[in-house]
Design a protein around this motif. Structure first.
Motif, PDB file in Angstrom:
ATOM      1  N   GLN A   5     -19.695 103.201   1.695  1.00 34.90           N
ATOM      2  CA  GLN A   5     -18.692 102.088   1.646  1.00 34.90           C
ATOM      3  C   GLN A   5     -19.349 101.034   0.793  1.00 34.90           C
ATOM      4  O   GLN A   5     -18.512 100.543  -0.042  1.00 34.90           O
ATOM      5  CB  GLN A   5     -18.316 101.302   3.019  1.00 34.90           C
ATOM      6  CG  GLN A   5     -17.578 102.329   3.848  1.00 34.90           C
ATOM      7  CD  GLN A   5     -17.405 101.587   5.248  1.00 34.90           C
ATOM      8  OE1 GLN A   5     -17.978 100.595   5.593  1.00 34.90           O
ATOM      9  NE2 GLN A   5     -16.517 102.335   6.108  1.00 34.90           N
ATOM     10  N   ARG A   8     -18.588 102.335  -2.823  1.00 34.54           N
ATOM     11  CA  ARG A   8     -17.225 102.610  -3.202  1.00 34.54           C
ATOM     12  C   ARG A   8     -16.356 101.456  -3.686  1.00 34.54           C
ATOM     13  O   ARG A   8     -16.569 100.419  -3.527  1.00 34.54           O
ATOM     14  CB  ARG A   8     -16.409 102.632  -1.916  1.00 34.54           C
ATOM     15  CG  ARG A   8     -15.127 103.057  -2.086  1.00 34.54           C
ATOM     16  CD  ARG A   8     -14.263 104.303  -1.724  1.00 34.54           C
ATOM     17  NE  ARG A   8     -15.023 105.563  -1.277  1.00 34.54           N
ATOM     18  CZ  ARG A   8     -14.884 106.800  -1.761  1.00 34.54           C
ATOM     19  NH1 ARG A   8     -14.382 106.791  -2.909  1.00 34.54           N
ATOM     20  NH2 ARG A   8     -15.392 107.788  -1.196  1.00 34.54           N
ATOM     21  N   HIS A   9     -15.785 101.687  -4.945  1.00 34.64           N
ATOM     22  CA  HIS A   9     -14.894 100.777  -5.899  1.00 34.64           C
ATOM     23  C   HIS A   9     -13.746 101.277  -5.634  1.00 34.64           C
ATOM     24  O   HIS A   9     -13.298 102.264  -5.585  1.00 34.64           O
ATOM     25  CB  HIS A   9     -15.593 101.057  -7.149  1.00 34.64           C
ATOM     26  CG  HIS A   9     -17.031 100.696  -7.437  1.00 34.64           C
ATOM     27  ND1 HIS A   9     -17.482  99.364  -7.525  1.00 34.64           N
ATOM     28  CD2 HIS A   9     -18.077 101.390  -7.621  1.00 34.64           C
ATOM     29  CE1 HIS A   9     -18.820  99.297  -7.792  1.00 34.64           C
ATOM     30  NE2 HIS A   9     -19.227 100.341  -7.799  1.00 34.64           N
ATOM     31  N   GLN A  10     -12.761 100.255  -5.378  1.00 36.89           N
ATOM     32  CA  GLN A  10     -11.373 100.319  -5.601  1.00 36.89           C
ATOM     33  C   GLN A  10     -10.583  99.533  -6.758  1.00 36.89           C
ATOM     34  O   GLN A  10     -11.092  98.219  -7.013  1.00 36.89           O
ATOM     35  CB  GLN A  10     -10.862  99.731  -4.093  1.00 36.89           C
ATOM     36  CG  GLN A  10     -11.155 100.762  -3.051  1.00 36.89           C
ATOM     37  CD  GLN A  10     -10.669 100.090  -1.857  1.00 36.89           C
ATOM     38  OE1 GLN A  10     -10.096  99.156  -1.627  1.00 36.89           O
ATOM     39  NE2 GLN A  10     -10.437 101.242  -0.676  1.00 36.89           N
ATOM     40  N   TRP A  11      -9.555 100.038  -7.021  1.00 41.11           N
ATOM     41  CA  TRP A  11      -8.958  99.225  -8.268  1.00 41.11           C
ATOM     42  C   TRP A  11      -7.487  99.446  -7.679  1.00 41.11           C
ATOM     43  O   TRP A  11      -6.884 100.540  -7.366  1.00 41.11           O
ATOM     44  CB  TRP A  11      -8.921 100.107  -9.329  1.00 41.11           C
ATOM     45  CG  TRP A  11     -10.261  99.931 -10.003  1.00 41.11           C
ATOM     46  CD1 TRP A  11     -10.828  98.727 -10.742  1.00 41.11           C
ATOM     47  CD2 TRP A  11     -11.342 100.743 -10.020  1.00 41.11           C
ATOM     48  NE1 TRP A  11     -12.155  98.925 -11.038  1.00 41.11           N
ATOM     49  CE2 TRP A  11     -12.507 100.093 -10.439  1.00 41.11           C
ATOM     50  CE3 TRP A  11     -11.662 101.999  -9.381  1.00 41.11           C
ATOM     51  CZ2 TRP A  11     -13.826 100.839 -10.815  1.00 41.11           C
ATOM     52  CZ3 TRP A  11     -12.891 102.672  -9.504  1.00 41.11           C
ATOM     53  CH2 TRP A  11     -13.971 102.163 -10.232  1.00 41.11           C
ATOM     54  N   ARG A  12      -6.706  98.298  -7.609  1.00 45.29           N
ATOM     55  CA  ARG A  12      -5.631  98.247  -6.939  1.00 45.29           C
ATOM     56  C   ARG A  12      -4.352  97.388  -8.104  1.00 45.29           C
ATOM     57  O   ARG A  12      -4.761  96.680  -8.893  1.00 45.29           O
ATOM     58  CB  ARG A  12      -5.506  97.372  -5.663  1.00 45.29           C
ATOM     59  CG  ARG A  12      -6.048  96.099  -5.948  1.00 45.29           C
ATOM     60  CD  ARG A  12      -5.850  95.326  -4.488  1.00 45.29           C
ATOM     61  NE  ARG A  12      -6.719  96.105  -3.472  1.00 45.29           N
ATOM     62  CZ  ARG A  12      -6.107  96.566  -2.445  1.00 45.29           C
ATOM     63  NH1 ARG A  12      -4.911  96.192  -1.879  1.00 45.29           N
ATOM     64  NH2 ARG A  12      -6.856  97.239  -1.446  1.00 45.29           N
ATOM     65  N   VAL A  62      -3.771 100.848  -3.645  1.00 50.21           N
ATOM     66  CA  VAL A  62      -4.950 100.986  -4.359  1.00 50.21           C
ATOM     67  C   VAL A  62      -4.693 102.375  -5.175  1.00 50.21           C
ATOM     68  O   VAL A  62      -4.395 103.379  -4.497  1.00 50.21           O
ATOM     69  CB  VAL A  62      -5.879 101.318  -3.216  1.00 50.21           C
ATOM     70  CG1 VAL A  62      -7.261 102.033  -3.711  1.00 50.21           C
ATOM     71  CG2 VAL A  62      -6.335  99.945  -2.576  1.00 50.21           C
ATOM     72  N   ALA A  65      -9.809 104.899  -6.404  1.00 44.87           N
ATOM     73  CA  ALA A  65     -11.154 104.354  -5.599  1.00 44.87           C
ATOM     74  C   ALA A  65     -12.130 105.568  -6.041  1.00 44.87           C
ATOM     75  O   ALA A  65     -11.822 106.811  -6.421  1.00 44.87           O
ATOM     76  CB  ALA A  65     -10.972 104.617  -3.849  1.00 44.87           C
ATOM     77  N   SER A  74      -4.364 107.562  -5.637  1.00 52.98           N
ATOM     78  CA  SER A  74      -3.182 107.390  -4.790  1.00 52.98           C
ATOM     79  C   SER A  74      -1.797 107.201  -5.433  1.00 52.98           C
ATOM     80  O   SER A  74      -1.770 106.641  -6.347  1.00 52.98           O
ATOM     81  CB  SER A  74      -3.428 106.076  -3.745  1.00 52.98           C
ATOM     82  OG  SER A  74      -4.663 106.314  -3.085  1.00 52.98           O
ATOM     83  N   ARG A  79      -2.404 110.896  -1.208  1.00 54.49           N
ATOM     84  CA  ARG A  79      -3.671 110.794  -1.731  1.00 54.49           C
ATOM     85  C   ARG A  79      -4.041 112.095  -2.253  1.00 54.49           C
ATOM     86  O   ARG A  79      -3.847 112.946  -1.573  1.00 54.49           O
ATOM     87  CB  ARG A  79      -4.539 109.865  -0.691  1.00 54.49           C
ATOM     88  CG  ARG A  79      -4.126 108.396  -0.599  1.00 54.49           C
ATOM     89  CD  ARG A  79      -5.213 107.796   0.434  1.00 54.49           C
ATOM     90  NE  ARG A  79      -4.861 106.535   0.583  1.00 54.49           N
ATOM     91  CZ  ARG A  79      -5.343 105.620   1.506  1.00 54.49           C
ATOM     92  NH1 ARG A  79      -6.433 106.181   2.325  1.00 54.49           N
ATOM     93  NH2 ARG A  79      -5.026 104.322   1.388  1.00 54.49           N
ATOM     94  N   ARG A  81      -8.025 113.712  -3.078  1.00 55.78           N
ATOM     95  CA  ARG A  81      -9.420 113.432  -3.481  1.00 55.78           C
ATOM     96  C   ARG A  81      -9.906 114.590  -4.437  1.00 55.78           C
ATOM     97  O   ARG A  81      -9.559 115.678  -4.487  1.00 55.78           O
ATOM     98  CB  ARG A  81     -10.242 114.091  -2.102  1.00 55.78           C
ATOM     99  CG  ARG A  81     -10.128 112.959  -0.932  1.00 55.78           C
ATOM    100  CD  ARG A  81     -10.953 112.983   0.308  1.00 55.78           C
ATOM    101  NE  ARG A  81     -10.619 111.971   1.220  1.00 55.78           N
ATOM    102  CZ  ARG A  81     -11.038 111.097   1.281  1.00 55.78           C
ATOM    103  NH1 ARG A  81     -11.749 110.289   0.390  1.00 55.78           N
ATOM    104  NH2 ARG A  81     -10.556 110.157   2.276  1.00 55.78           N
TER     105      ARG A  81
END
Length: 137
Positions: A5, A8-12, A62, A65, A74, A79, A81
């Protein structure tokens, strides 16, 4: 699990963009209500389009990620993977037309190509591409 975690990077999608799409839906709906004939039809279609785009942004805010194990993309379809082993290429595609410059982040994953703009990611696509390159083993 805490280590994953942390990396982990997220872009929204930015909230301002979602608000603009919702405002566009309301404005076009108001035009459709006050219009007749073709204005009713065109404004209704535009209102529906804006509403679908705003709904997508609310359901899946998001868009991308990334972590040590790979990527998660997503959208309305759900989603997906993607393992780092399946990622063939990450690049920024720059187009210049009519005095405007458009940049898209392109993630080539075998038979699939995922495209993201800064309006999808909330950051400049060059910065996201650099972050993905640092995360990629």
């Amino acid at each position: 699990m805490a280590d994953v975690q942390e990396t982990r990077h997220q872009w929204r999608v930015p909230r301002g963009i979602v608000a603009l799409k919702a405002a566009g839906a309301v404005l076009c709906a108001a035009l459709a209500i006050t219009g007749d004939g073709w204005l009713l039809f065109l404004a209704g279609v535009a209102a529906l389009g804006f509403a679908v785009l705003a709904g997508r942004d609310l359901v899946a805010p998001v868009r991308l990620a990334a972590g040590e194990d790979g990527l998660v993309v997503s959208g309305l379809g759900g989603r997906e993977r993607i393992s780092w082993n399946d990622v063939d290429r990450i690049r920024v595609n720059t187009n210049r037309r009519y005095g405007l410059t458009t940049e898209l982040l392109e993630i080539d994953a075998g038979e699939q190509i995922h495209l993201f703009s800064r309006f999808d990611l909330g950051e400049p696509v060059v910065a996201v591409a650099e972050a993905l390159m640092r995360l990629r083993p």
